[in-house]
Enzyme design. Structure first.
Site, PDB file in Angstrom:
ATOM      1  N   SER A   1     150.439   2.362  31.175  1.00 48.14           N
ATOM      2  CA  SER A   1     149.498   3.063  32.043  1.00 48.14           C
ATOM      3  C   SER A   1     149.820   4.549  32.069  1.00 48.14           C
ATOM      4  CB  SER A   1     149.637   2.492  33.461  1.00 48.14           C
ATOM      5  OG  SER A   1     148.974   3.307  34.386  1.00 48.14           O
TER       6      SER A   1
ATOM      7  N   TYR B   1     155.216   0.097  41.111  1.00 53.16           N
ATOM      8  CA  TYR B   1     154.349  -0.365  40.014  1.00 53.16           C
ATOM      9  C   TYR B   1     154.573   0.499  38.774  1.00 53.16           C
ATOM     10  CZ  TYR B   1     150.202  -0.626  37.062  1.00 53.16           C
ATOM     11  OH  TYR B   1     149.373  -0.720  35.967  1.00 53.16           O
TER      12      TYR B   1
ATOM     13  N   LYS C   1     156.186  -0.262  34.783  1.00 56.22           N
ATOM     14  CA  LYS C   1     155.569   0.070  33.483  1.00 56.22           C
ATOM     15  C   LYS C   1     156.538   0.901  32.639  1.00 56.22           C
ATOM     16  CE  LYS C   1     151.758  -2.078  33.848  1.00 56.22           C
ATOM     17  NZ  LYS C   1     151.526  -3.245  32.997  1.00 56.22           N
TER      18      LYS C   1
HETATM   19  P1  NAD Z   1     144.136  -8.212  36.337  1.00 65.68           P
HETATM   20  O1  NAD Z   1     144.905  -8.459  37.579  1.00 65.68           O
HETATM   21  O2  NAD Z   1     142.671  -8.392  36.375  1.00 65.68           O
HETATM   22  O3  NAD Z   1     144.738  -9.096  35.164  1.00 65.68           O
HETATM   23  C1  NAD Z   1     146.083  -9.478  35.085  1.00 65.68           C
HETATM   24  C2  NAD Z   1     146.128 -10.975  34.832  1.00 65.68           C
HETATM   25  O4  NAD Z   1     147.490 -11.385  34.736  1.00 65.68           O
HETATM   26  C3  NAD Z   1     145.485 -11.791  35.946  1.00 65.68           C
HETATM   27  O5  NAD Z   1     144.569 -12.710  35.393  1.00 65.68           O
HETATM   28  C4  NAD Z   1     146.669 -12.522  36.603  1.00 65.68           C
HETATM   29  O6  NAD Z   1     146.285 -13.783  37.096  1.00 65.68           O
HETATM   30  C5  NAD Z   1     147.647 -12.597  35.451  1.00 65.68           C
HETATM   31  N1  NAD Z   1     149.058 -12.667  35.832  1.00 65.68           N
HETATM   32  C6  NAD Z   1     149.722 -11.887  36.718  1.00 65.68           C
HETATM   33  N2  NAD Z   1     151.014 -12.242  36.782  1.00 65.68           N
HETATM   34  C7  NAD Z   1     151.177 -13.264  35.901  1.00 65.68           C
HETATM   35  C8  NAD Z   1     152.280 -14.060  35.512  1.00 65.68           C
HETATM   36  N3  NAD Z   1     153.488 -13.862  36.055  1.00 65.68           N
HETATM   37  N4  NAD Z   1     152.092 -15.028  34.599  1.00 65.68           N
HETATM   38  C9  NAD Z   1     150.874 -15.231  34.051  1.00 65.68           C
HETATM   39  N5  NAD Z   1     149.793 -14.512  34.380  1.00 65.68           N
HETATM   40  C10 NAD Z   1     149.934 -13.537  35.294  1.00 65.68           C
HETATM   41  O7  NAD Z   1     144.502  -6.722  35.848  1.00 65.68           O
HETATM   42  P2  NAD Z   1     143.863  -5.855  34.682  1.00 65.68           P
HETATM   43  O8  NAD Z   1     143.158  -4.712  35.302  1.00 65.68           O
HETATM   44  O9  NAD Z   1     143.155  -6.695  33.717  1.00 65.68           O
HETATM   45  O10 NAD Z   1     145.190  -5.266  34.039  1.00 65.68           O
HETATM   46  C11 NAD Z   1     145.796  -5.827  32.908  1.00 65.68           C
HETATM   47  C12 NAD Z   1     147.057  -5.053  32.566  1.00 65.68           C
HETATM   48  O11 NAD Z   1     146.747  -3.684  32.328  1.00 65.68           O
HETATM   49  C13 NAD Z   1     148.104  -5.061  33.690  1.00 65.68           C
HETATM   50  O12 NAD Z   1     149.373  -5.170  33.108  1.00 65.68           O
HETATM   51  C14 NAD Z   1     147.923  -3.712  34.323  1.00 65.68           C
HETATM   52  O13 NAD Z   1     149.114  -3.250  34.931  1.00 65.68           O
HETATM   53  C15 NAD Z   1     147.553  -2.841  33.125  1.00 65.68           C
HETATM   54  N6  NAD Z   1     146.791  -1.650  33.506  1.00 65.68           N
HETATM   55  C16 NAD Z   1     145.624  -1.803  34.197  1.00 65.68           C
HETATM   56  C17 NAD Z   1     144.911  -0.683  34.589  1.00 65.68           C
HETATM   57  C18 NAD Z   1     143.622  -0.817  35.365  1.00 65.68           C
HETATM   58  O14 NAD Z   1     143.150   0.165  35.907  1.00 65.68           O
HETATM   59  N7  NAD Z   1     143.009  -1.980  35.450  1.00 65.68           N
HETATM   60  C19 NAD Z   1     145.388   0.595  34.260  1.00 65.68           C
HETATM   61  C20 NAD Z   1     146.580   0.701  33.541  1.00 65.68           C
HETATM   62  C21 NAD Z   1     147.278  -0.430  33.159  1.00 65.68           C
HETATM   63  C1  UD1 Z   2     145.339   4.229  40.409  1.00 59.72           C
HETATM   64  C2  UD1 Z   2     146.826   4.093  40.579  1.00 59.72           C
HETATM   65  C3  UD1 Z   2     147.474   4.129  39.209  1.00 59.72           C
HETATM   66  C4  UD1 Z   2     146.898   3.030  38.325  1.00 59.72           C
HETATM   67  C5  UD1 Z   2     145.383   3.221  38.257  1.00 59.72           C
HETATM   68  C6  UD1 Z   2     144.706   2.161  37.462  1.00 59.72           C
HETATM   69  C7  UD1 Z   2     147.364   5.026  42.762  1.00 59.72           C
HETATM   70  C8  UD1 Z   2     148.036   6.136  43.483  1.00 59.72           C
HETATM   71  N1  UD1 Z   2     147.322   5.163  41.418  1.00 59.72           N
HETATM   72  O1  UD1 Z   2     145.078   5.431  39.740  1.00 59.72           O
HETATM   73  O2  UD1 Z   2     148.865   3.951  39.308  1.00 59.72           O
HETATM   74  O3  UD1 Z   2     147.439   3.089  37.027  1.00 59.72           O
HETATM   75  O4  UD1 Z   2     144.857   3.196  39.590  1.00 59.72           O
HETATM   76  O5  UD1 Z   2     144.777   0.934  38.114  1.00 59.72           O
HETATM   77  O6  UD1 Z   2     146.910   4.071  43.363  1.00 59.72           O
HETATM   78  N2  UD1 Z   2     139.416   7.418  45.252  1.00 59.72           N
HETATM   79  C9  UD1 Z   2     138.652   7.681  46.380  1.00 59.72           C
HETATM   80  N3  UD1 Z   2     138.304   6.607  47.164  1.00 59.72           N
HETATM   81  C10 UD1 Z   2     138.654   5.322  46.882  1.00 59.72           C
HETATM   82  C11 UD1 Z   2     139.438   5.074  45.718  1.00 59.72           C
HETATM   83  C12 UD1 Z   2     139.805   6.158  44.931  1.00 59.72           C
HETATM   84  O7  UD1 Z   2     138.306   8.811  46.669  1.00 59.72           O
HETATM   85  O8  UD1 Z   2     138.313   4.412  47.656  1.00 59.72           O
HETATM   86  C13 UD1 Z   2     139.772   8.570  44.362  1.00 59.72           C
HETATM   87  C14 UD1 Z   2     141.257   8.769  44.147  1.00 59.72           C
HETATM   88  O9  UD1 Z   2     141.788   9.638  45.113  1.00 59.72           O
HETATM   89  C15 UD1 Z   2     141.283   9.351  42.724  1.00 59.72           C
HETATM   90  C16 UD1 Z   2     140.079   8.703  42.033  1.00 59.72           C
HETATM   91  O10 UD1 Z   2     139.231   8.267  43.092  1.00 59.72           O
HETATM   92  O11 UD1 Z   2     141.057  10.736  42.762  1.00 59.72           O
HETATM   93  C17 UD1 Z   2     140.459   7.511  41.170  1.00 59.72           C
HETATM   94  O12 UD1 Z   2     141.236   6.596  41.942  1.00 59.72           O
HETATM   95  P1  UD1 Z   2     141.656   5.155  41.380  1.00 59.72           P
HETATM   96  O13 UD1 Z   2     140.470   4.478  40.822  1.00 59.72           O
HETATM   97  O14 UD1 Z   2     142.410   4.465  42.460  1.00 59.72           O
HETATM   98  O15 UD1 Z   2     142.610   5.481  40.162  1.00 59.72           O
HETATM   99  P2  UD1 Z   2     143.938   6.381  40.105  1.00 59.72           P
HETATM  100  O16 UD1 Z   2     144.250   7.010  41.390  1.00 59.72           O
HETATM  101  O17 UD1 Z   2     143.793   7.289  38.942  1.00 59.72           O
END
Ligand code: NAD
Ligand code: UD1
Length: 342
Positions: free
Chosen positions: A129, A153, A157
């Protein structure tokens, strides 16, 4: 060389990004085994993936921390590579129950790479991330920018990245891709899968979608006093389908020789919170009431990627713009206002 299709183990494959990954893999003719404990997802997404692609995948309900379960999967299936999405991802929750996050994300990954090692499967794509850049000082963010996570978190990562780097240093026959996602949003164009947060959404786009569909009254905009043109935070939103296509390219890139690589997956374009609200209003035709509130602690003012390394090395670039991200998110949310519970 074997002519069997490649088999990919997708951990977390029923989650938001993992389910979109499965669609892409199945559509490209790969065999897919999903391992998910369903802690943050449901079988409905797995069924939807199979409906979209008209292809079957193998689903195993289990935990990545369960070594026996992992060993059984590797014994039964000829896994060529692992795409590792399983993990917990809520920043706020990670500060309340850090041990749960370290156990799940750290221990889970350690058990996974041990099982891979034992099975002789050494190709891994890991969901990292942009959070590993902490509060970045220079924009756009390149992969060589200083790292330093600012919450549990983010530290999981960063620590997993470091573990994988150590693993590769000790055994350079591994093929490891660390992909640092910026802000994945949007949904598959079918509207059959999308982001479906369990509780109140932490992230901007799912919150806006739920306001638009009438599940929430208004959006809280976290601060309008940032040093940005409209005072609200700027982020690099990336369509989830573009994101998973980046994973396909990363997997291809690992094919020619063992290596460990790090790539940003973003568009390189920053949008403010108010830009995102306006784009969603345009795409949906629904007005999004909002109120300016205090800043959310730990938020950076601005974060957007320099995606040129992924373009030059992987031959990958994001294609979809913010309007398309909002259109697709809205198609999913308006078709299924209660998400997969429908
Ligand atoms: P998500 O929660 O929708 O998907 C994660 C999945 O992993 C879920 O289906 C959950 O049931 C499963 N899971 C969690 N712990 C587990 C375990 N111990 N064993 C087996 N399954 C398990 O999240 P996502 O948004 O799809 O994210 C996927 C990955 O990408 C995560 O590692 C997350 O940290 C990373 N990531 C997500 C974002 C984002 O904004 N969505 C941003 C950066 C990184
Ligand atoms: C957040 C996480 C980051 C994670 C990423 C993807 C935090 C501090 N950071 O990032 O670690 O990798 O999600 O899952 O939580 N915002 C609003 N109102 C809301 C929600 C968000 O104004 O209800 C604003 C935030 O201040 C930011 C932008 O929208 O400026 C995006 O927020 P968000 O979607 O939560 O993503 P990140 O903060 O980039």
């Amino acid at each position: 060389m074997s002519t069997d299709p490649e088999t990919i183990l997708v951990t977390g494959g029923s989650g938001y990004i993992g389910s979109h990954m499965c669609v892409e893999l199945l559509s490209a003719g790969r065999q897919v085994v999903v391992l998910d404990n369903l802690s943050n997802s449901s079988m409905a997404s797995v069924e939807a993936v199979q409906r979209i692609t008209q292809k079957a995948l193998t689903f195993v309900q289990g935990d990545i921390r369960d070594s026996d379960c992992l060993a059984a999967i590797f014994a039964e299936h000829n896994i060529d590579a692992v795409m590792h999405f399983a993990g917990l991802k809520a920043v706020g929750e990670s500060t309340e129950v850090p041990v749960k996050y370290y156990d799940n994300n750290m221990n889970g990954t350690l058990r996974l790479v041990e099982a891979m090692h034992q099975a002789g499967c050494k190709t891994l794509v890991f969901s990292s991330s942009a959070t590993v850049y902490g509060l970045p000082e220079q924009m756009p963010i390149t992969e060589s920018a200083p790292t330093g996570a600012i919450n549990p978190y983010g530290r999981t990562k960063l620590m997993v990245e470091e573990v994988l780097q150590d693993l590769f240093a000790a055994d350079p026959t591994w093929r490891i891709s660390l992909l640092r996602y910026f802000n994945p949003v949007g949904a598959h164009a079918s509207g059959e899968i999308g982001e479906d947060p369990n509780d109140i959404p932490n992230n901007l786009m799912p919150f806006i979608s739920q306001v638009a569909v009438g599940r929430r009254e208004k959006l809280n905009v976290f601060g309008d006093d940032y040093p940005t043109p409209d005072g609200t935070g700027i982020r690099d939103y990336i369509h989830v389908v573009d994101l998973v296509r980046g994973h396909m390219k990363a997997l291809e890139f690992l094919r020619d020789k063992p290596k460990l690589t790090v790539h940003n997956l973003g568009t390189g374009q920053g949008y403010s919170v108010l830009d995102a609200v306006r784009a969603f209003e345009q795409a949906s035709g629904v007005s999004i009431p909002f109120e300016i509130t205090d800043r959310r602690p730990g938020d950076a003012a601005v974060s957007y990627a320099d995606p040129s390394k992924a373009r030059d090395e992987l031959g990958w670039e994001a294609e979809y713009d913010l309007h398309r991200m909002c259109e697709d998110a809205w198609r999913w949310q308006s078709k299924y206002p209660q998400g997969f519970q429908e």
